[in-house]
Design a protein around this motif. Structure first.
Motif, mmCIF file in Angstrom:
data_model
loop_
_atom_site.group_PDB
_atom_site.id
_atom_site.type_symbol
_atom_site.label_atom_id
_atom_site.label_comp_id
_atom_site.label_asym_id
_atom_site.label_seq_id
_atom_site.Cartn_x
_atom_site.Cartn_y
_atom_site.Cartn_z
ATOM 1 N N VAL A 9 0.597 -1.278 -0.071
ATOM 2 C CA VAL A 9 0.047 0.128 -0.138
ATOM 3 C C VAL A 9 0.813 1.207 -0.063
ATOM 4 N N VAL A 10 0.467 2.242 -0.764
ATOM 5 C CA VAL A 10 1.451 3.348 -0.963
ATOM 6 C C VAL A 10 0.534 4.364 -0.671
ATOM 7 N N GLU A 11 0.818 4.985 0.163
ATOM 8 C CA GLU A 11 0.288 5.836 0.836
ATOM 9 C C GLU A 11 1.092 7.285 0.514
ATOM 10 N N ASP A 12 2.751 7.281 0.786
ATOM 11 C CA ASP A 12 3.110 8.516 0.345
ATOM 12 C C ASP A 12 3.772 8.159 -1.476
ATOM 13 N N GLU A 13 3.490 8.972 -2.335
ATOM 14 C CA GLU A 13 3.484 9.044 -3.219
ATOM 15 C C GLU A 13 5.114 9.836 -4.236
ATOM 16 N N ARG A 14 6.112 9.539 -3.178
ATOM 17 C CA ARG A 14 7.753 9.888 -2.940
ATOM 18 C C ARG A 14 8.587 8.272 -3.616
ATOM 19 N N TRP A 15 7.483 7.425 -3.031
ATOM 20 C CA TRP A 15 7.351 6.059 -3.143
ATOM 21 C C TRP A 15 7.379 5.759 -4.628
ATOM 22 N N ARG A 16 6.822 5.908 -5.372
ATOM 23 C CA ARG A 16 6.366 6.331 -6.678
ATOM 24 C C ARG A 16 7.239 6.580 -7.446
ATOM 25 N N LYS A 17 8.307 7.438 -6.983
ATOM 26 C CA LYS A 17 9.183 8.488 -8.007
ATOM 27 C C LYS A 17 10.070 7.022 -8.830
ATOM 28 N N ASP A 18 10.415 5.852 -8.107
ATOM 29 C CA ASP A 18 11.692 5.306 -9.090
ATOM 30 C C ASP A 18 10.782 3.949 -8.751
ATOM 31 N N ILE A 45 2.688 -4.226 3.461
ATOM 32 C CA ILE A 45 3.297 -3.448 3.525
ATOM 33 C C ILE A 45 3.039 -2.479 2.945
ATOM 34 N N LEU A 46 3.169 -1.310 4.306
ATOM 35 C CA LEU A 46 2.438 0.036 4.255
ATOM 36 C C LEU A 46 3.712 0.769 4.328
ATOM 37 N N LEU A 47 3.507 1.771 2.867
ATOM 38 C CA LEU A 47 4.507 2.915 1.882
ATOM 39 C C LEU A 47 4.459 3.910 2.837
ATOM 40 N N SER A 48 5.059 4.463 3.617
ATOM 41 C CA SER A 48 4.269 5.881 4.187
ATOM 42 C C SER A 48 4.889 7.324 4.233
ATOM 43 N N ASP A 49 5.191 7.755 5.022
ATOM 44 C CA ASP A 49 5.799 8.958 5.843
ATOM 45 C C ASP A 49 6.230 9.061 6.935
ATOM 46 N N ASP A 50 6.523 10.488 7.534
ATOM 47 C CA ASP A 50 7.280 10.164 8.705
ATOM 48 C C ASP A 50 6.446 10.573 9.254
ATOM 49 N N ARG A 51 5.702 11.099 8.899
ATOM 50 C CA ARG A 51 4.306 11.993 10.000
ATOM 51 C C ARG A 51 3.194 10.149 10.443
ATOM 52 N N ALA A 84 4.993 -1.321 8.011
ATOM 53 C CA ALA A 84 5.330 -0.174 8.001
ATOM 54 C C ALA A 84 6.595 0.860 7.777
ATOM 55 N N ILE A 85 6.904 1.640 6.864
ATOM 56 C CA ILE A 85 7.872 2.250 6.886
ATOM 57 C C ILE A 85 7.847 3.707 6.038
ATOM 58 N N ALA A 86 8.967 4.146 6.768
ATOM 59 C CA ALA A 86 8.887 6.234 6.540
ATOM 60 C C ALA A 86 9.871 6.568 5.596
ATOM 61 N N PHE A 87 9.143 6.875 4.132
ATOM 62 C CA PHE A 87 10.284 7.290 3.104
ATOM 63 C C PHE A 87 11.339 8.620 3.617
ATOM 64 N N GLY A 88 11.043 8.863 4.473
ATOM 65 C CA GLY A 88 11.690 10.935 4.720
ATOM 66 C C GLY A 88 13.236 10.045 5.277
ATOM 67 N N VAL A 89 12.865 8.867 6.845
ATOM 68 C CA VAL A 89 13.333 8.501 7.794
ATOM 69 C C VAL A 89 14.618 7.624 7.052
ATOM 70 N N VAL A 90 13.788 6.428 5.236
ATOM 71 C CA VAL A 90 15.040 5.705 4.599
ATOM 72 C C VAL A 90 15.403 6.305 3.860
ATOM 73 N N GLU A 91 14.888 7.316 3.932
ATOM 74 C CA GLU A 91 16.354 8.543 2.718
ATOM 75 C C GLU A 91 17.202 9.291 3.406
ATOM 76 N N ARG A 92 17.020 9.370 4.392
ATOM 77 C CA ARG A 92 18.056 10.715 5.099
ATOM 78 C C ARG A 92 18.581 8.933 5.550
ATOM 79 N N GLU A 93 18.515 8.109 6.704
ATOM 80 C CA GLU A 93 19.382 6.360 6.491
ATOM 81 C C GLU A 93 20.110 6.343 5.411
#
Length: 160
Positions: A9-18, A45-51, A84-93
C-alpha cells in the motif's frame, strides 16, 4: 493452502518516484517470507511518510518520533501482519549510510518481516541470526551486507 502474498500500500507518492524501488521491496519481501519457510501466509507493507510512522510509533511504542520501520504481528494464522516504512527516514538514513533508497528500503522490508516471524535483534543470540538472515536474503537480491562497515562519507571537523 494458497501461496503467500505481499500487498503493498503506497500512501506517500514519493515511493513511486522510482518504480524499481517498489519492485525491489516486493522481491525482498517474498524472499523474506520464504527464508526460513514457516508456512504460506500473507502480509501487507505500508509505504508511508514520517508523519504516519511518528503517529504509529507514538501510539504503539510510546516514542514520539518517526522511525524507519515498524512491524505489527497478526494473531491470524494465515496472516503474518503489517510492516510500515517511512520514506523520509529511509531517505535520510540511506544518504547518511552511503546506500541507495531502494537498497535500504528493501533491507527494512526484510527486517520488518523477520520481526513478524519472531526474530528480535534486542536479544543477542537472535541478533546474530537475524542479521545473518537479512544479509543472506539481500545477497540473493544482489545487495551488499547492510551491516558491513562503510567508509565515512562526510567531511569531519577536527576536534582538539
Amino acid at each position: 493452502m494458497k501461496a503467500s502474498t505481499v500487498t503493498i500500500v503506497v500512501e506517500d507518492e514519493r515511493w513511486r518516484k522510482d518504480p524499481a524501488t517498489l519492485k525491489l521491496i516486493r522481491r525482498a519481501a517474498r524472499l523474506a517470507l520464504d527464508h526460513p519457510p514457516r508456512g504460506k501466509r500473507s502480509l501487507t507493507i505500508l509505504l508511508s511518510d514520517d508523519r504516519r510512522l511518528r503517529h504509529l510509533n507514538r501510539l504503539f511504542r510510546h516514542k514520539d518520533k518517526p522511525t524507519n520501520v515498524l512491524s505489527f504481528v497478526s494473531g491470524d494464522p494465515r496472516y503474518w501482519g503489517d510492516v510500515a516504512i517511512a520514506f523520509g527516514v529511509v531517505e535520510r538514513e540511506a544518504r547518511a549510510q552511503a546506500k541507495t533508497v531502494p537498497a535500504h528500503a528493501a533491507h527494512l522490508a526484510v527486517h520488518g518481516i523477520l520481526h513478524l516471524k519472531g526474530y528480535d535483534h534486542a536479544k543477542t543470540p537472535d541478533q546474530t541470526a537475524m542479521e545473518s538472515l537479512e544479509t543472506l536474503i539481500l545477497s540473493r537480491l544482489g545487495l551488499s551486507d547492510p551491516y558491513a562497515p562503510r567508509p565515512y562519507t562526510r567531511t569531519a571537523k577536527a576536534v582538539n
